[in-house]
Design a protein around this motif. Structure first.
Motif, mmCIF file in Angstrom:
data_model
loop_
_atom_site.group_PDB
_atom_site.id
_atom_site.type_symbol
_atom_site.label_atom_id
_atom_site.label_comp_id
_atom_site.label_asym_id
_atom_site.label_seq_id
_atom_site.Cartn_x
_atom_site.Cartn_y
_atom_site.Cartn_z
ATOM 1 N N VAL A 112 0.865 -1.188 0.000
ATOM 2 C CA VAL A 112 0.000 0.000 0.000
ATOM 3 C C VAL A 112 0.897 1.232 0.000
ATOM 4 O O VAL A 112 1.753 1.395 0.878
ATOM 5 N N LYS A 113 0.680 2.098 -0.968
ATOM 6 C CA LYS A 113 1.516 3.302 -1.114
ATOM 7 C C LYS A 113 0.636 4.462 -1.550
ATOM 8 O O LYS A 113 -0.248 4.307 -2.399
ATOM 9 N N ARG A 114 0.894 5.649 -0.964
ATOM 10 C CA ARG A 114 0.137 6.849 -1.325
ATOM 11 C C ARG A 114 0.896 7.656 -2.364
ATOM 12 O O ARG A 114 2.100 7.879 -2.257
ATOM 13 N N GLU A 115 0.153 8.111 -3.353
ATOM 14 C CA GLU A 115 0.696 8.995 -4.387
ATOM 15 C C GLU A 115 0.007 10.347 -4.236
ATOM 16 O O GLU A 115 -1.187 10.489 -4.531
ATOM 17 N N MET A 116 0.762 11.340 -3.778
ATOM 18 C CA MET A 116 0.171 12.642 -3.471
ATOM 19 C C MET A 116 -0.349 13.350 -4.711
ATOM 20 O O MET A 116 -1.377 14.044 -4.662
ATOM 21 N N LEU A 117 0.338 13.218 -5.829
ATOM 22 C CA LEU A 117 -0.096 13.869 -7.071
ATOM 23 C C LEU A 117 -0.198 12.812 -8.165
ATOM 24 O O LEU A 117 0.808 12.366 -8.701
ATOM 25 N N ASP A 118 -1.416 12.422 -8.444
ATOM 26 C CA ASP A 118 -1.657 11.441 -9.496
ATOM 27 C C ASP A 118 -1.751 12.174 -10.832
ATOM 28 O O ASP A 118 -2.612 13.037 -11.032
ATOM 29 N N GLY A 119 -0.859 11.817 -11.742
ATOM 30 C CA GLY A 119 -0.832 12.495 -13.031
ATOM 31 C C GLY A 119 -2.088 12.266 -13.856
ATOM 32 O O GLY A 119 -2.514 13.149 -14.617
ATOM 33 N N LYS A 120 -2.726 11.102 -13.709
ATOM 34 C CA LYS A 120 -3.939 10.828 -14.472
ATOM 35 C C LYS A 120 -5.077 11.742 -14.037
ATOM 36 O O LYS A 120 -5.800 12.297 -14.878
ATOM 37 N N LEU A 121 -5.239 11.917 -12.730
ATOM 38 C CA LEU A 121 -6.301 12.802 -12.248
ATOM 39 C C LEU A 121 -6.064 14.245 -12.677
ATOM 40 O O LEU A 121 -6.993 14.949 -13.116
ATOM 41 N N LEU A 122 -4.822 14.714 -12.559
ATOM 42 C CA LEU A 122 -4.517 16.087 -12.958
ATOM 43 C C LEU A 122 -4.737 16.283 -14.452
ATOM 44 O O LEU A 122 -5.249 17.331 -14.888
ATOM 45 N N PHE A 123 -4.375 15.283 -15.249
ATOM 46 C CA PHE A 123 -4.591 15.382 -16.703
ATOM 47 C C PHE A 123 -6.076 15.443 -17.036
ATOM 48 O O PHE A 123 -6.505 16.231 -17.887
ATOM 49 N N LEU A 124 -6.893 14.611 -16.378
ATOM 50 C CA LEU A 124 -8.331 14.642 -16.628
ATOM 51 C C LEU A 124 -8.943 15.987 -16.244
ATOM 52 O O LEU A 124 -9.784 16.536 -16.976
ATOM 53 N N PHE A 125 -8.506 16.542 -15.117
ATOM 54 C CA PHE A 125 -9.053 17.831 -14.675
ATOM 55 C C PHE A 125 -8.686 18.956 -15.642
ATOM 56 O O PHE A 125 -9.555 19.738 -16.068
ATOM 57 N N VAL A 126 -7.428 19.040 -16.017
ATOM 58 C CA VAL A 126 -6.989 20.103 -16.942
ATOM 59 C C VAL A 126 -7.628 19.926 -18.316
ATOM 60 O O VAL A 126 -8.053 20.899 -18.964
ATOM 61 N N ALA A 127 -7.723 18.671 -18.782
ATOM 62 C CA ALA A 127 -8.359 18.418 -20.069
ATOM 63 C C ALA A 127 -9.829 18.818 -20.050
ATOM 64 O O ALA A 127 -10.351 19.372 -21.036
ATOM 65 N N GLY A 128 -10.518 18.572 -18.934
ATOM 66 C CA GLY A 128 -11.915 18.992 -18.833
ATOM 67 C C GLY A 128 -12.080 20.502 -18.872
ATOM 68 O O GLY A 128 -12.995 21.022 -19.531
ATOM 69 N N ILE A 129 -11.196 21.232 -18.190
ATOM 70 C CA ILE A 129 -11.265 22.704 -18.198
ATOM 71 C C ILE A 129 -11.065 23.250 -19.608
ATOM 72 O O ILE A 129 -11.835 24.096 -20.105
ATOM 73 N N PHE A 130 -10.025 22.769 -20.292
ATOM 74 C CA PHE A 130 -9.745 23.256 -21.650
ATOM 75 C C PHE A 130 -10.842 22.828 -22.626
ATOM 76 O O PHE A 130 -11.221 23.611 -23.512
ATOM 77 N N LEU A 131 -11.354 21.608 -22.477
ATOM 78 C CA LEU A 131 -12.390 21.147 -23.397
ATOM 79 C C LEU A 131 -13.672 21.960 -23.251
ATOM 80 O O LEU A 131 -14.350 22.246 -24.246
ATOM 81 N N PHE A 132 -14.005 22.372 -22.035
ATOM 82 C CA PHE A 132 -15.218 23.172 -21.838
ATOM 83 C C PHE A 132 -15.080 24.558 -22.454
ATOM 84 O O PHE A 132 -16.006 25.050 -23.113
ATOM 85 N N HIS A 133 -13.947 25.210 -22.232
ATOM 86 C CA HIS A 133 -13.784 26.591 -22.707
ATOM 87 C C HIS A 133 -13.527 26.665 -24.207
ATOM 88 O O HIS A 133 -13.812 27.700 -24.823
ATOM 89 N N PHE A 134 -13.006 25.604 -24.830
ATOM 90 C CA PHE A 134 -12.730 25.618 -26.273
ATOM 91 C C PHE A 134 -13.663 24.686 -27.035
ATOM 92 O O PHE A 134 -13.342 24.275 -28.151
ATOM 93 N N ALA A 135 -14.808 24.338 -26.445
ATOM 94 C CA ALA A 135 -15.728 23.415 -27.114
ATOM 95 C C ALA A 135 -16.307 24.025 -28.387
ATOM 96 O O ALA A 135 -16.466 23.337 -29.403
ATOM 97 N N ASN A 136 -16.619 25.315 -28.353
ATOM 98 C CA ASN A 136 -17.227 25.964 -29.521
ATOM 99 C C ASN A 136 -16.264 26.002 -30.696
ATOM 100 O O ASN A 136 -16.639 25.686 -31.835
ATOM 101 N N SER A 137 -15.015 26.363 -30.445
ATOM 102 C CA SER A 137 -14.032 26.419 -31.540
ATOM 103 C C SER A 137 -13.654 25.022 -32.024
ATOM 104 O O SER A 137 -13.426 24.818 -33.223
ATOM 105 N N LEU A 138 -13.598 24.045 -31.118
ATOM 106 C CA LEU A 138 -13.258 22.685 -31.529
ATOM 107 C C LEU A 138 -14.363 22.055 -32.374
ATOM 108 O O LEU A 138 -14.075 21.300 -33.319
ATOM 109 N N SER A 139 -15.614 22.360 -32.058
ATOM 110 C CA SER A 139 -16.715 21.791 -32.834
ATOM 111 C C SER A 139 -16.763 22.328 -34.258
ATOM 112 O O SER A 139 -17.354 21.693 -35.140
ATOM 113 N N ARG A 140 -16.144 23.447 -34.521
ATOM 114 C CA ARG A 140 -16.094 24.032 -35.861
ATOM 115 C C ARG A 140 -14.802 23.692 -36.601
ATOM 116 O O ARG A 140 -14.619 24.137 -37.737
ATOM 117 N N SER A 141 -13.906 22.940 -35.985
ATOM 118 C CA SER A 141 -12.624 22.595 -36.592
ATOM 119 C C SER A 141 -12.756 21.282 -37.361
ATOM 120 O O SER A 141 -13.271 20.283 -36.829
#
Length: 418
Positions: A112-141
């Protein structure tokens, strides 16, 4: 009815018999565990069976759609045998229990080991923020349209085929029923693929690459044949779907659900506050111009204004000089020793004009009307004009003679004929 062993951080347990283990979550919320996970790794020399145990044996108790889908997948999924497996547990999630069944009396180790900063969780969170704010431009690309079509075809082949054959399905109700079933089957296949990705990559690497290549090329060809989205309705539907996907990524990208809800609420408000923020920025710019120091504007004086200003400023400066000379701080004896006419300076301090009548008369005689200075200037201009006039007259006479000769050339024998 069998008691399970409780796991703690940094535990290393070695056993060889069948046993179950549980990790009980700490309910105290700390923001430092926002992207923290607990990694449980089980390894052995011989094969064993790893079976998750769910406290909710009945899926009716599921509170959300995601919990119901996870419960249904766990019922359909049968545990496989392996020699090494790992489990990632989110902080502040549900309590996790699992059972290990070794086939032989060979010891296995649970770490059993704790990982203080999980890269997968941080990637999902940042990807969600960018996907929400650039959804309109991405849908037209167009590039994003082809890329999303390839990804959808590879991960959810049934959904992609159903979307391709949508025109051949007459009734919308039938299409949505088939779409729901296709999504459920696709999610189950994605879950099974995620659980067995190591085994598939090691044992069937060529088949996996062939599937990715064939389905990816076919999906790109179908998307290229249909072309990018052109209607505004389809673009809006894709935008809303991307924003919904962004919310799912944000929710699964953090360990504290309250933080995810707050981020989603702020993201929604940011879309609605774009116009008020623009108006506030416009008002701030207007107010800034009022409080900002104005630039100096230069105004040119006329001849009369220049003369009046010169006289007034001269009088004001002379009065300031008189007041300074009358003050006790003025070194009068030092100034008197350096002056050529101390009596004239004393008269000026007492109020007399700074220019005497004799000096004014001499100035008028020299620079006034009828003065010698003006006569010299007048005679110089006359002399220059007289020097220029003979040259101009000679030049004019030459031009007149040339014109007369030019007029006489065509008739050389005119006098003889007369």
């Amino acid at each position: 009815g069998k008691n399970c062993s409780l796991l703690q951080e940094m535990d290393v347990i070695q056993k060889q018999d069948e046993n179950c283990y549980c990790y009980v979550q700490n309910r105290t919320i700390h923001l430092q565990y926002l992207w923290s996970t607990l990694q449980i790794k089980v390894s052995s020399r011989e094969r064993f069976r790893f079976e998750p145990i769910s406290e909710k044996n009945n899926c009716r108790n599921s509170e959300t759609v995601f919990e119901f889908a996870a419960c249904a997948v766990q019922i359909l999924w049968k545990p496989e045998t392996c020699t090494e497996t790992s489990l990632s547990i989110k902080q502040y999630a549900e309590d996790v229990c699992f059972k290990i069944q070794p086939f032989k009396m060979e010891p296995y180790i649970v770490r059993v080991k704790r990982e203080m900063l999980d890269g997968k969780l941080l990637f999902l969170f940042v990807a969600g923020i960018f996907l929400f704010h650039f959804a309109n431009s991405l849908s037209r690309s167009a590039k994003f349209f082809y890329l999303s079509g390839i990804i959808l075809g590879v991960l959810a082949l049934l959904v992609f085929v159903l979307l391709t054959l949508k025109r051949f399905i007459p009734r919308h109700s039938t299409f949505w029923i088939l779409m729901s079933g296709s999504w459920m089957v696709s999610l189950y296949l994605i879950y099974c693929f995620k659980e067995n990705i190591q085994w598939l990559w090691s044992e069937h690497k060529n088949f996996l690459l062939g599937y990715f290549l064939a389905v990816g090329i076919t999906s790109f060809a179908i998307c290229y044949q249909h072309g990018p989205l052109t209607t505004e309705l389809s673009i809006n539907l894709l935008t809303w779907m991307l924003q919904l996907t962004a919310f799912v990524l944000i929710y699964f990208g953090v360990t504290i659900p309250q933080v995810a809800y707050a981020v989603i609420a702020v993201s929604l408000c940011s879309k609605g506050l774009c116009y008020p923020l623009g108006a506030a920025c416009h008002i701030a710019r207007k107010m800034k111009h009022h409080f900002k120091s104005k630039k100096l504007v230069f105004k040119y004086l006329t001849e009369d204004e220049y003369r009046e200003q010169g006289e007034s400023e001269t009088i004001r400066a002379l009065e300031e000089l008189r007041s300074f000379c009358r003050s006790p701080d003025f070194p009068s004896w030092i100034a008197v020793t350096k002056l050529q006419a101390p009596q004239k300076f004393a008269a000026f301090v007492l109020g007399s004009p700074h220019v005497s009548p004799a000096e004014t008369k001499a100035h008028d005689e020299q620079y006034g009307i009828g003065s010698s200075f003006l006569e010299e200037q007048l005679f110089e201009t006359r002399a220059q004009s007289e020097q220029d006039e003979p040259a101009n007259s000679v030049h004019e006479e030459d031009e007149e003679n040339a014109n007369e000769m030019h007029t006489q050339v065509p008739f050389p024998y005119a006098t003889e004929l007369l």
